[in-house]
Structures are given as C-alpha cells and as structure tokens.
Design a protein around this motif. Structure first.
Motif, PDB file in Angstrom:
ATOM      1  N   ASN A 196       0.823  -1.216   0.000  1.00  7.06           N
ATOM      2  CA  ASN A 196       0.000   0.000   0.000  1.00  7.06           C
ATOM      3  C   ASN A 196       0.856   1.264   0.000  1.00  7.06           C
ATOM      4  OD1 ASN A 196      -2.305  -1.539   0.054  1.00  7.06           O
ATOM      5  ND2 ASN A 196      -2.630  -1.347   2.256  1.00  7.06           N
ATOM      6  N   ILE A 197       1.913   1.245   0.796  1.00  8.38           N
ATOM      7  CA  ILE A 197       2.785   2.419   0.875  1.00  8.38           C
ATOM      8  C   ILE A 197       3.431   2.694  -0.477  1.00  8.38           C
ATOM      9  CG2 ILE A 197       4.856   3.367   1.950  1.00  8.38           C
ATOM     10  CD1 ILE A 197       4.172   1.703   4.432  1.00  8.38           C
ATOM     11  N   ILE A 198       3.946   1.665  -1.115  1.00  5.21           N
ATOM     12  CA  ILE A 198       4.621   1.836  -2.404  1.00  5.21           C
ATOM     13  C   ILE A 198       3.630   2.281  -3.474  1.00  5.21           C
ATOM     14  CG2 ILE A 198       5.766   0.577  -4.269  1.00  5.21           C
ATOM     15  CD1 ILE A 198       7.223  -1.046  -2.153  1.00  5.21           C
ATOM     16  N   ILE A 199       2.462   1.663  -3.511  1.00  5.74           N
ATOM     17  CA  ILE A 199       1.473   2.017  -4.531  1.00  5.74           C
ATOM     18  C   ILE A 199       1.106   3.491  -4.443  1.00  5.74           C
ATOM     19  CG2 ILE A 199      -0.936   1.695  -5.220  1.00  5.74           C
ATOM     20  CD1 ILE A 199      -0.590  -1.269  -4.552  1.00  5.74           C
ATOM     21  N   GLY A 200       0.897   3.970  -3.223  1.00  3.03           N
ATOM     22  CA  GLY A 200       0.563   5.382  -3.075  1.00  3.03           C
ATOM     23  C   GLY A 200       1.725   6.291  -3.393  1.00  3.03           C
ATOM     24  N   ALA A 201       2.937   5.905  -2.962  1.00  2.00           N
ATOM     25  CA  ALA A 201       4.099   6.789  -3.085  1.00  2.00           C
ATOM     26  C   ALA A 201       4.567   6.962  -4.519  1.00  2.00           C
ATOM     27  CB  ALA A 201       5.240   6.253  -2.218  1.00  2.00           C
ATOM     28  N   VAL A 202       4.346   5.959  -5.376  1.00  2.00           N
ATOM     29  CA  VAL A 202       4.830   6.081  -6.763  1.00  2.00           C
ATOM     30  C   VAL A 202       3.866   6.868  -7.646  1.00  2.00           C
ATOM     31  CG1 VAL A 202       6.142   3.936  -6.633  1.00  2.00           C
ATOM     32  CG2 VAL A 202       3.805   3.896  -7.530  1.00  2.00           C
ATOM     33  N   MET A 203       2.671   7.165  -7.156  1.00  2.00           N
ATOM     34  CA  MET A 203       1.691   7.845  -7.994  1.00  2.00           C
ATOM     35  C   MET A 203       2.161   9.188  -8.544  1.00  2.00           C
ATOM     36  SD  MET A 203      -0.967   6.050  -8.657  1.00  2.00           S
ATOM     37  CE  MET A 203       0.017   4.564  -8.704  1.00  2.00           C
ATOM     38  N   PRO A 204       2.896  10.024  -7.775  1.00  2.00           N
ATOM     39  CA  PRO A 204       3.379  11.283  -8.364  1.00  2.00           C
ATOM     40  C   PRO A 204       4.363  11.090  -9.508  1.00  2.00           C
ATOM     41  CG  PRO A 204       3.395  11.419  -5.962  1.00  2.00           C
ATOM     42  CD  PRO A 204       3.131   9.990  -6.320  1.00  2.00           C
ATOM     43  N   LEU A 205       4.956   9.895  -9.625  1.00  2.00           N
ATOM     44  CA  LEU A 205       5.910   9.628 -10.697  1.00  2.00           C
ATOM     45  C   LEU A 205       5.263   9.027 -11.931  1.00  2.00           C
ATOM     46  CD1 LEU A 205       8.758   7.959  -8.572  1.00  2.00           C
ATOM     47  CD2 LEU A 205       8.494  10.368  -9.153  1.00  2.00           C
ATOM     48  N   VAL A 206       4.057   8.514 -11.800  1.00  2.00           N
ATOM     49  CA  VAL A 206       3.399   7.831 -12.911  1.00  2.00           C
ATOM     50  C   VAL A 206       3.105   8.821 -14.036  1.00  2.00           C
ATOM     51  CG1 VAL A 206       1.340   6.563 -13.606  1.00  2.00           C
ATOM     52  CG2 VAL A 206       2.431   6.050 -11.416  1.00  2.00           C
ATOM     53  N   PRO A 207       3.476   8.506 -15.283  1.00  2.00           N
ATOM     54  CA  PRO A 207       3.292   9.431 -16.407  1.00  2.00           C
ATOM     55  C   PRO A 207       1.851   9.435 -16.924  1.00  2.00           C
ATOM     56  CG  PRO A 207       4.308   7.417 -17.192  1.00  2.00           C
ATOM     57  CD  PRO A 207       4.184   7.266 -15.692  1.00  2.00           C
ATOM     58  N   GLY A 208       0.928   9.868 -16.090  1.00  2.00           N
ATOM     59  CA  GLY A 208      -0.482   9.840 -16.474  1.00  2.00           C
ATOM     60  C   GLY A 208      -0.813  10.773 -17.618  1.00  2.00           C
ATOM     61  N   VAL A 209      -0.263  11.994 -17.593  1.00  2.00           N
ATOM     62  CA  VAL A 209      -0.543  12.952 -18.668  1.00  2.00           C
ATOM     63  C   VAL A 209       0.038  12.454 -19.990  1.00  2.00           C
ATOM     64  CG1 VAL A 209      -0.163  15.313 -19.464  1.00  2.00           C
ATOM     65  CG2 VAL A 209      -0.656  14.878 -17.062  1.00  2.00           C
ATOM     66  N   ALA A 210       1.235  11.880 -19.947  1.00  2.00           N
ATOM     67  CA  ALA A 210       1.864  11.367 -21.166  1.00  2.00           C
ATOM     68  C   ALA A 210       1.041  10.235 -21.776  1.00  2.00           C
ATOM     69  CB  ALA A 210       3.280  10.886 -20.860  1.00  2.00           C
ATOM     70  N   ILE A 211       0.505   9.355 -20.940  1.00  2.00           N
ATOM     71  CA  ILE A 211      -0.328   8.262 -21.443  1.00  2.00           C
ATOM     72  C   ILE A 211      -1.609   8.810 -22.065  1.00  2.00           C
ATOM     73  CG2 ILE A 211      -1.670   6.242 -20.751  1.00  2.00           C
ATOM     74  CD1 ILE A 211       0.438   5.748 -18.569  1.00  2.00           C
ATOM     75  N   THR A 212      -2.233   9.762 -21.376  1.00  2.00           N
ATOM     76  CA  THR A 212      -3.466  10.357 -21.892  1.00  2.00           C
ATOM     77  C   THR A 212      -3.230  11.060 -23.219  1.00  2.00           C
ATOM     78  OG1 THR A 212      -4.274  10.684 -19.635  1.00  2.00           O
ATOM     79  CG2 THR A 212      -5.337  11.958 -21.381  1.00  2.00           C
ATOM     80  N   ASN A 213      -2.174  11.861 -23.301  1.00  2.00           N
ATOM     81  CA  ASN A 213      -1.873  12.571 -24.549  1.00  2.00           C
ATOM     82  C   ASN A 213      -1.522  11.614 -25.677  1.00  2.00           C
ATOM     83  OD1 ASN A 213      -2.355  15.031 -23.390  1.00  2.00           O
ATOM     84  ND2 ASN A 213      -0.210  15.541 -23.066  1.00  2.00           N
ATOM     85  N   SER A 214      -0.851  10.508 -25.336  1.00  2.00           N
ATOM     86  CA  SER A 214      -0.536   9.513 -26.355  1.00  2.00           C
ATOM     87  C   SER A 214      -1.808   8.931 -26.972  1.00  2.00           C
ATOM     88  CB  SER A 214       0.305   8.392 -25.737  1.00  2.00           C
ATOM     89  OG  SER A 214       0.450   7.315 -26.642  1.00  2.00           O
ATOM     90  N   ILE A 215      -2.758   8.581 -26.122  1.00  2.00           N
ATOM     91  CA  ILE A 215      -4.017   8.016 -26.626  1.00  2.00           C
ATOM     92  C   ILE A 215      -4.792   9.055 -27.422  1.00  2.00           C
ATOM     93  CG2 ILE A 215      -6.235   7.042 -25.928  1.00  2.00           C
ATOM     94  CD1 ILE A 215      -4.802   5.816 -23.514  1.00  2.00           C
ATOM     95  N   ARG A 216      -4.829  10.299 -26.951  1.00  2.00           N
ATOM     96  CA  ARG A 216      -5.553  11.353 -27.656  1.00  2.00           C
ATOM     97  C   ARG A 216      -4.917  11.645 -29.014  1.00  2.00           C
ATOM     98  NH1 ARG A 216      -7.224  16.197 -23.654  1.00  2.00           N
ATOM     99  NH2 ARG A 216      -8.410  16.740 -25.519  1.00  2.00           N
ATOM    100  N   ASP A 217      -3.578  11.615 -29.082  1.00  2.00           N
ATOM    101  CA  ASP A 217      -2.906  11.811 -30.363  1.00  2.00           C
ATOM    102  C   ASP A 217      -3.224  10.682 -31.331  1.00  2.00           C
ATOM    103  OD1 ASP A 217      -1.763  14.222 -29.719  1.00  2.00           O
ATOM    104  OD2 ASP A 217       0.148  13.382 -29.077  1.00  2.00           O
TER     105      ASP A 217
END
Length: 252
Positions: A196-217
């Motif tokens: 649980n600690i690791i899952i929460g702590a890595v969230m600020p590093l996850v490239p969510g915007v990059a994934i979203t923009n990739s799909i939109r492109d």
C-alpha cells in the motif's frame, strides 16, 4: 505581404508550437494553434507538421518554410494555457503580431514554477490519498508512511533531474528510494502494508498525462507522436517498476 513579414509570422508560430510541445500539449492542439496564428496574421493556408522532437511550418505553394527543434519535454499546463490565451487575444486584435511574439518569449522564459517545498508537499498529499483509493483493510494506518515515502521519492526525483537530463534515471532512482523507505518504515513498525505504501508513493511519478496525450494523439490521427509518447510513457513505467523490483530483490 513582404518576405520579412511572412518570416516573422512563421517564426511566431514556431515559438508558440515549441512551447506547447515542450509543455506537454497534444499535437492536434499545437497544430490548431499554429494554424490559427498564421491565418489571423494574414496567411490563408499554412502547412504544419509536428513531432515530439521537432516541428515544421510553411506556406502552401510558396517557398517559405521554417523548422524548430524541441529540446525538452515536461508537463507545464500553465504555459499551454498562456499560449492559448495569447493566441486568442491576437485573434481578437487585442495585441499585434510583434506583441504576440514578445508575449510568447515572456511565457517561455518567465513562467514561474511552483516552489520545491510546495511540489514535495503536493507529492506527499497525493501519495497519501491515492494510497487510500488503492489500499484495503488497514488503509488509514499507512497514510503518513505513504506520504513520507512519496515526499522523499519526489525529492530524489527532482534532485537527480538537476544532475542529468535523462528522465528515466530520475524515475528509476526515485522509485528505488520509495521502495527502501517503504521497507524501512514497515520494518520499524511505522507502517503496516509495504504494498500500500509503495502504490501510493509512486503515484506522483506515474506518467499519467503522457499516457493520456498519447491516446488522444492516436485517436486524432497523429500516429507518429502518439506512438512516440506512448513508448516514452512505457519506458517511464518500466523505470519505476525496475526501481521497486530492485528493492524487493535485495531487501525482501
């Protein structure tokens, strides 16, 4: 229209497009903004081609072409919004072409970033609350440990990126820091569930915007940029996962 005026229009469009690509904007939005600036400046038909590493603009059936390189790629949606605002002001004749170029250069150089302490605090808050979403029975016991691990991991990410321009190294090392901190907190009985600690702590590093923009492109038909950004996001996720796996391999 004089040659110098045409070149100035194209240069202004290039500056706007480069800022938007470097700040994480979608490619179709970049092309639309560049085309609108050119049209409102008097060019009836412009030709724009954009990639994650460079962009081109020319005038259809005329020997006027300019190209620009994209040196860095980050996420700064404030810059994207500021460029769009300046473009709309130019379209409504509130500012001239020279004023638009000056405004774009100011946006590129003077857009303030949030202070480091605020970024780290935001990373801690995001880690704590997203941990709750993904955790289970003992979620509330790991709020503070997850916030601490997320804050230290993000601080490590910022520190490494000041030394190297390779983003994946920062993500790998910061994920490693998160894994070690989570392991130590659970070993010292300051946390309950290391997962649980690791899952929460890595969230600020996850490239969510990059994934979203990739799909939109990809959906917008920009296959080259969509695949390039998607691969960049995959490499980021791989770097994060490798850092965590390294901790589990040697400490667990």
């Amino acid at each position: 229209m004089k040659i110098a005026q045409k070149n100035k229009i194209l240069e202004t469009c290039l500056i706007a497009g480069r800022i938007m690509i470097e700040s994480g904007s979608e490619m179709y939005r970049v092309e639309d903004t560049m085309n609108r600036i050119a049209y409102n400046a008097g060019i009836q038909k412009s030709v724009v081609f954009t990639t994650p590493t460079g962009l081109f603009i020319g005038i259809e059936n005329q020997p006027y072409v300019q190209l620009g390189a994209v040196a860095v790629r980050t996420i700064n949606l404030e810059k994207v919004e500021n460029v769009n605002t300046a473009s709309r002001q130019f379209a409504t004749k509130e500012i001239t072409l020279d004023q638009l170029m000056l405004r774009l250069k100011q946006i590129d150089q003077d857009t303030a970033h949030f202070p480091l302490w605020l970024q780290i605090t935001a990373a801690a808050v995001i880690s704590a609350f997203l941990m709750i979403i993904f955790s289970g029975e003992y979620d509330w016991l790991d709020i503070i440990p997850s916030a601490v691990a997320g804050a230290l991991g993000y601080a490590a990410f910022v520190a490494v990126n000041r030394v190297t321009t390779i983003r994946f190294i920062g993500e790998f090392l910061s994920a490693t820091v998160i894994g070690i901190v989570a392991y130590l907190l659970t070993r010292w009985h300051l946390g309950v569930d290391i997962d649980n600690i690791i899952i929460g702590a890595v969230m600020p590093l996850v490239p969510g915007v990059a994934i979203t923009n990739s799909i939109r492109d990809l959906l917008a038909g920009h296959l080259l940029s969509g695949m390039a950004r998607g691969m960049e996001a995959i490499l980021s996720a791989f770097a994060i996962g490798t850092g965590i796996a390294l901790v589990f391999r040697f400490f667990m």
